[in-house]
Each structure stands twice: as structure tokens, then as C-alpha cells.
Write an enzyme that holds these catalytic residues in place. Sequence first.
Site, mmCIF file in Angstrom:
data_model
loop_
_atom_site.group_PDB
_atom_site.id
_atom_site.type_symbol
_atom_site.label_atom_id
_atom_site.label_comp_id
_atom_site.label_asym_id
_atom_site.label_seq_id
_atom_site.Cartn_x
_atom_site.Cartn_y
_atom_site.Cartn_z
ATOM 1 N N TYR A 330 -2.223 -4.419 3.595
ATOM 2 C CA TYR A 330 -1.789 -3.569 2.375
ATOM 3 C C TYR A 330 -1.461 -2.100 3.068
ATOM 4 C CZ TYR A 330 -3.376 -6.978 -0.680
ATOM 5 O OH TYR A 330 -4.031 -8.407 -1.486
ATOM 6 N N ASP A 399 -6.858 -2.194 1.531
ATOM 7 C CA ASP A 399 -6.775 -1.208 0.285
ATOM 8 C C ASP A 399 -6.173 -1.597 -0.364
ATOM 9 O OD1 ASP A 399 -6.812 1.036 -1.018
ATOM 10 O OD2 ASP A 399 -5.837 2.136 0.581
ATOM 11 N N CYS A 426 -9.899 0.373 -5.545
ATOM 12 C CA CYS A 426 -9.857 1.488 -6.523
ATOM 13 C C CYS A 426 -10.153 0.715 -7.894
ATOM 14 C CB CYS A 426 -8.389 1.938 -6.518
ATOM 15 S SG CYS A 426 -7.086 0.663 -6.601
#
Length: 468
Positions: A330, A399, A426
Site C-alpha cells: 500500500y 499502511d 488508521c
Amino acid sequence: MKKQRNQSHQRSTDVQVQLHQRVTVTIKRLGINGEGVGYYRRKLIFIPGALPTEVVQADISEIKPRHLRGTLQQIDKKSQFRIAPRDAYATEVGGLELEVLDYPQQLKFKRDLVKQALSRFHPRGFEKYDIRPVIGMQDPYEYRNKAQFQIRTDEAGRVIAGLYKEGTHEVVDMETCAVQDPLTMKVMRAVVQMVQDLQIPTYDEESNTGILKTIVVRAARNTDQVQLVFITHSKKLLKQHQLIWRIAEELPEVTSIMHNVNPGTSPLIWGEQTIRLAGSPTITEKIKGLSFALSARAFLQLNSIMTPKLYDLAGQALELAPTDRLVDAYAGVGTIGLTLAHQVDEVRGMETIPEAVEDANQNAATNRIENAHYFTGKAEELLPEWEQAGWYPDALVVDPPRVGLDQKLIDTILATRPQKFVYVSCNQSTLAQDLVQLTKEYNVDYLQPVDMLPQTAHVEIVVKLTLK
């Protein structure tokens, strides 16, 4: 008959309550989106803007079989941690949910979010995980490097720009925004005035007419370059030349003006076609001494101040050696991999968006980094190919977006078993969900939450995993 049965079932599970009824509620905790959570006659109710321990009055705005939603009207007993928000509309729009809460309490809440997610999904050994205190900002304001505002014309004929009022498509005009980099707001408000002066037609959602839908302003904090994107309903941007001329005259910091076309009523902000109107197609941002070219749709962490800290934490958790081969999954435009390239033998990254891969390889060349290479494709497809060719990774950093890791990638990681592994998340819920499977092969050494988006309910988490 079925409809009648459903209705009678709904009546039997619902408390006796009507839309817009005023209720009094004691707030027990904050929900995952930062809203106050309490009970009205034993039924769960969510009230944005309310804080734990408060006794509030709210109007019922939504009635669901399992919960209610309310609009805060009055606070009868105030929390000791409530503070005056810098923005008058802090509890009305998304992205400022916690602006009424004292900052140290925001950090405690975000650590608690991580704990809640783990206890919901139960990855192996989660009760003993080392969940470190959240690393916050010294000054938790003026950090957002990108403003993405809807633009409309109100009933008085005034051009307004801002975010949607929570749960509606009504745009709240935002002349200030305490979390935005001041440069983004300076450009935004100046451009809104130009649109007003030039009488450029703004989009009307109800009739699906008009031209200008959204204005996006991105400011590179370390170079002061600004990119401006006009997202329109039609391919034609009326009075384009006058607009560009005024921007050049009044806003010299704008070095890139782009036009994105997004026709129709799609809820997505961006359309497929992006055209350069003036200046460069990219702006340059510097992170940890490296230069990164950013095209209009390139992903970059929204908090330029905390991004170097986040990447440092990822690097520390990986404990890289000069002989290591690192995979950057990513990868975006290569920001994480390129900042770590000097610590390893080789970096290989992948991304599904060809433009991002092009940007990443260009960023490697710009920074004279010869041991980092980026490829178009999915990690779950490229990793087995590389292994078949005799290239085995020692370290992996992921990520992913909010949806977490693709199931095929989880299977590939468990089969490939890189020795060192860091997961930058996140979304604490999808992280906890992914850890259920990843902990079959990996131990969780620690979780380090980082506050990348103060005044919101979001938290970033750096997770150090080591092979069992």
C-alpha cells in the site's frame, strides 16, 4: 402481511418516542465516532457534541430498532473537561467532533478506542498487549494540509463553501477552521470570493445542475506550494481564464491549478478525469529531508507536522538491518519506503494505482535513491512471484486504507512469514479484526497510538509484530 409483522415487531422493540421529542439523557461514554452515548428508557441513544458525565437535553432526530439519535439542545450538567471550541460549528460538521473536549482527555479516549476494538474481536493474548499512551501534538490545531470543501449558492445568492452538516447534505459555510493549515483557508476563502465575483454557477444537488461542486486546496507545509483543484459537474468551467488570471494575480503561492470532472449524482468527490489548467501538475512536499511530488489525487497523510514522527515510529518498530529486504505494501507515492531506504539493502513497494507507482519511482529518482523500486499490482500477487524468482523479504510494512488488509494479503503474509512486520493502521476496528488471523503466526510486541487528527475521533496505530 410481512410488512405488517415487521412494523409490529418494530413497535414492540421500540420505546415510546417520537421524532423531535425532547428527552433528558445522562451521557455514559463516547462512541467510536466521538458522539455522546447514553440511554433513554434503556434504549441506546447517540448524541453528537455531548460528553461523558453530562446531563443533556436532546431532540430525537432518528428512531431505529436498536438505537436512537439525538440533536444536542441544552446541557443541564456540564463535564469538567468541556472547553469552548474555536469553531462555532464544531459539533455540526464532521472532522471537528472532539473540539469541545480537553486535549489530554481526547488522547485518553483514543487509547480507550484501541482497547475497546481489541476486546470486541479478541485476537490471541489481547488482554496482555502493551498499548502505549497516545503520542499527541504540542499544538493540536492548524495541522490539516488539505481542505476539501463543497461549494454551493445559498438562498440569498451568496456563494458558500464548507462541509456538510452532520447527517445531511446541507453545506455549512466555514469561514474559519481551527484544524486547517491557515494557508489552505486563506486560498479557499479568496477563491470563494472570486467565484462569487465572477458569478460562476455552483452545483445544485436537488436539480443536478450548475457547474462547480467542490474546491480542494492542498498546501505543502515545508515548501509553501499550494495546489488548487476545481471539481465540476460539467467538462466546461465557465470563466476559466478570468479565474486563472485572478488566482495568478492574488495568490502567487498557488503553483498548480487542476480541473477534475465528476458528472452526475455520485456520492464520490472525485471523477476519473483530471486536467491541468495552469502551473505544474504536481506540488512538492518535503518529508524527513526528501522531496515528494504530489499529484492531485495522490495520498498523503493529512498531518504534515506529525508524519515524520509516524514514519520514525514505523522505522523504530521494524528494527531494520543494512542487509534487509523491505516490502512497502500500500505504498502510495513511496513516502514510507523511501524514508527507510537508507537503512536497508533494498525496498520494493507496490500500489494498484499506476499514477501513484509512477510518482513513487519518480520520487526515488528525484531523491537519488537507487535501492527502491515500485511496481503496479497487489501485494498478494507480487510477493509470491518474487519468492518464486528467489527474492524473499525480511521485513514488511503495511499502511492500508480504513477497510484494513485484503484477505488474500493476510493469507500471503502468513505463508511468506517475513521476520519483521509493522502494521500502520488508521482504523482500530479493522486492525483488531486482522490481528485475529495475523496472531496465528505473529506476536504483538506493542501498539503505539499516534494522534494524527486531533479534534476528531480518528487514531493512527503503529503495531510491532514479530514472528513466533
